[in-house]
Design a protein around this motif. Sequence first.
Motif, PDB file in Angstrom:
ATOM      1  N   GLY A   1       0.800  -1.205   0.000  1.00 39.18           N
ATOM      2  CA  GLY A   1       0.000   0.000   0.000  1.00 39.18           C
ATOM      3  C   GLY A   1       0.834   1.257   0.000  1.00 39.18           C
ATOM      4  O   GLY A   1       2.072   1.207   0.002  1.00 39.18           O
ATOM      5  N   ALA A   2       0.144   2.380   0.000  1.00 35.28           N
ATOM      6  CA  ALA A   2       0.796   3.693   0.018  1.00 35.28           C
ATOM      7  C   ALA A   2       0.180   4.523   1.122  1.00 35.28           C
ATOM      8  O   ALA A   2      -1.011   4.403   1.414  1.00 35.28           O
ATOM      9  CB  ALA A   2       0.629   4.392  -1.331  1.00 35.28           C
ATOM     10  N   ALA A   3       0.970   5.367   1.728  1.00 33.37           N
ATOM     11  CA  ALA A   3       0.511   6.141   2.884  1.00 33.37           C
ATOM     12  C   ALA A   3       0.630   7.638   2.621  1.00 33.37           C
ATOM     13  O   ALA A   3       1.477   8.087   1.843  1.00 33.37           O
ATOM     14  CB  ALA A   3       1.335   5.779   4.120  1.00 33.37           C
ATOM     15  N   GLY A   4      -0.269   8.397   3.279  1.00 31.82           N
ATOM     16  CA  GLY A   4      -0.093   9.834   3.371  1.00 31.82           C
ATOM     17  C   GLY A   4      -0.543  10.669   2.212  1.00 31.82           C
ATOM     18  O   GLY A   4      -0.361  11.888   2.215  1.00 31.82           O
ATOM     19  N   HIS A   5      -1.159  10.059   1.177  1.00 30.60           N
ATOM     20  CA  HIS A   5      -1.501  10.850  -0.007  1.00 30.60           C
ATOM     21  C   HIS A   5      -2.781  11.662   0.169  1.00 30.60           C
ATOM     22  O   HIS A   5      -3.053  12.564  -0.617  1.00 30.60           O
ATOM     23  CB  HIS A   5      -1.630   9.943  -1.234  1.00 30.60           C
ATOM     24  CG  HIS A   5      -2.501   8.739  -1.034  1.00 30.60           C
ATOM     25  ND1 HIS A   5      -3.864   8.799  -1.049  1.00 30.60           N
ATOM     26  CD2 HIS A   5      -2.177   7.442  -0.804  1.00 30.60           C
ATOM     27  CE1 HIS A   5      -4.360   7.590  -0.850  1.00 30.60           C
ATOM     28  NE2 HIS A   5      -3.370   6.739  -0.686  1.00 30.60           N
ATOM     29  N   THR A   6      -3.591  11.354   1.195  1.00 29.61           N
ATOM     30  CA  THR A   6      -4.820  12.101   1.447  1.00 29.61           C
ATOM     31  C   THR A   6      -4.837  12.539   2.898  1.00 29.61           C
ATOM     32  O   THR A   6      -4.635  11.721   3.797  1.00 29.61           O
ATOM     33  CB  THR A   6      -6.065  11.245   1.138  1.00 29.61           C
ATOM     34  OG1 THR A   6      -5.991  10.789  -0.216  1.00 29.61           O
ATOM     35  CG2 THR A   6      -7.340  12.060   1.313  1.00 29.61           C
ATOM     36  N   ALA A   7      -5.094  13.820   3.124  1.00 31.34           N
ATOM     37  CA  ALA A   7      -5.056  14.357   4.482  1.00 31.34           C
ATOM     38  C   ALA A   7      -6.161  13.771   5.346  1.00 31.34           C
ATOM     39  O   ALA A   7      -7.196  13.338   4.849  1.00 31.34           O
ATOM     40  CB  ALA A   7      -5.177  15.877   4.429  1.00 31.34           C
ATOM     41  N   GLN A   8      -5.918  13.755   6.643  1.00 30.43           N
ATOM     42  CA  GLN A   8      -6.898  13.364   7.658  1.00 30.43           C
ATOM     43  C   GLN A   8      -7.298  11.894   7.569  1.00 30.43           C
ATOM     44  O   GLN A   8      -8.408  11.509   7.933  1.00 30.43           O
ATOM     45  CB  GLN A   8      -8.147  14.255   7.583  1.00 30.43           C
ATOM     46  CG  GLN A   8      -7.839  15.727   7.856  1.00 30.43           C
ATOM     47  CD  GLN A   8      -9.065  16.615   7.747  1.00 30.43           C
ATOM     48  OE1 GLN A   8      -9.983  16.337   6.985  1.00 30.43           O
ATOM     49  NE2 GLN A   8      -9.081  17.683   8.525  1.00 30.43           N
TER      50      GLN A   8
END
Length: 327
Positions: free
Chosen positions: A115-122
Amino acid sequence: MQEHPFAQYVRILGKGKTGSRSLTGNEAEDAFAMILRGDVEDVQLGAFLMLLRVKEESSEELAGFVRAVRASIPSPDLTVDLDWASYAGKRRQQPWYLLAALALADSGVRVVMHGAAGHTAQRIYSEQVLAELGQPLANALSDVESALNKGNFAYLPLRVLCPPLQRIIDLRNHFGLRSPVHTLARLINPFAAPYSMQSIFHPAYADSHQQAAALLGQANAAVFKGEAGEVERKPEAVCRVKTIINGELGETVWPKMVDGRQAWLDTLPIEDLRKAWRQDDISDYGRLAIQGTIAIALHLRHPERSEDQCLRDAEQIWTDRNRERLS
């Protein structure tokens, strides 16, 4: 001045209502191979991704993109039972799917989650939560095998698996929109696991995921609209699962597990997951989300079992988990 080699692919997608068309599988593979090699200008990349977003990528395009990604990454010879894509993150409910995946691992299923992390805030992401729960993250492909051998579970960040894809996902805040990379990343299955679990947020994408997986030769796969777009069954909703079973496309409909709507949570304390795992301090919603998700995975791997049997087996798997796994 000579035309840039990538311009042909932007033109195919952007030539207007009557002149534009989808890319063929081979065109999609060649275009994305150029992107991964860095042979494309940023302005071309942005135009290409957003034209695809407006049009909505076809299953043939998705399959071509994934073939290009697979050709660009190493493919160690590992035994993986279940590939689990995690690219959405959570913001309204706890990530119960993580406990479902770990319980499956404790039952003997070798699970690789990427997976990927941090691309969308909150939002909170698998990578962050697993680290706080004391589960190791793979910082190299070689770490995956050792994690599987130790506990039947490995989490592989996209930034390790395919850095160019991570860079494109990180452009989300520049575009203000998700790009097709959020879709194709779910289909990578980097270790060619015979079983694959994916989730979508918009139901319309389920068919294209299913058909792209079939084009890629995935023999067994499950795709459904999960909570927030993660592979997590929503107990309060009917769950329609698009399947590939031994190469045959189909659909399974799982009924609601509870009536009513679960209230959104204001905060998502990681400690609540730890208490749920170690002490059974868990809401009915959380328990059903975990068991319901496990049941879908079991039905994918054992389609001869009834849905009720899979739910009973899922309950037993949750009961038998290794409570000492999480620190």
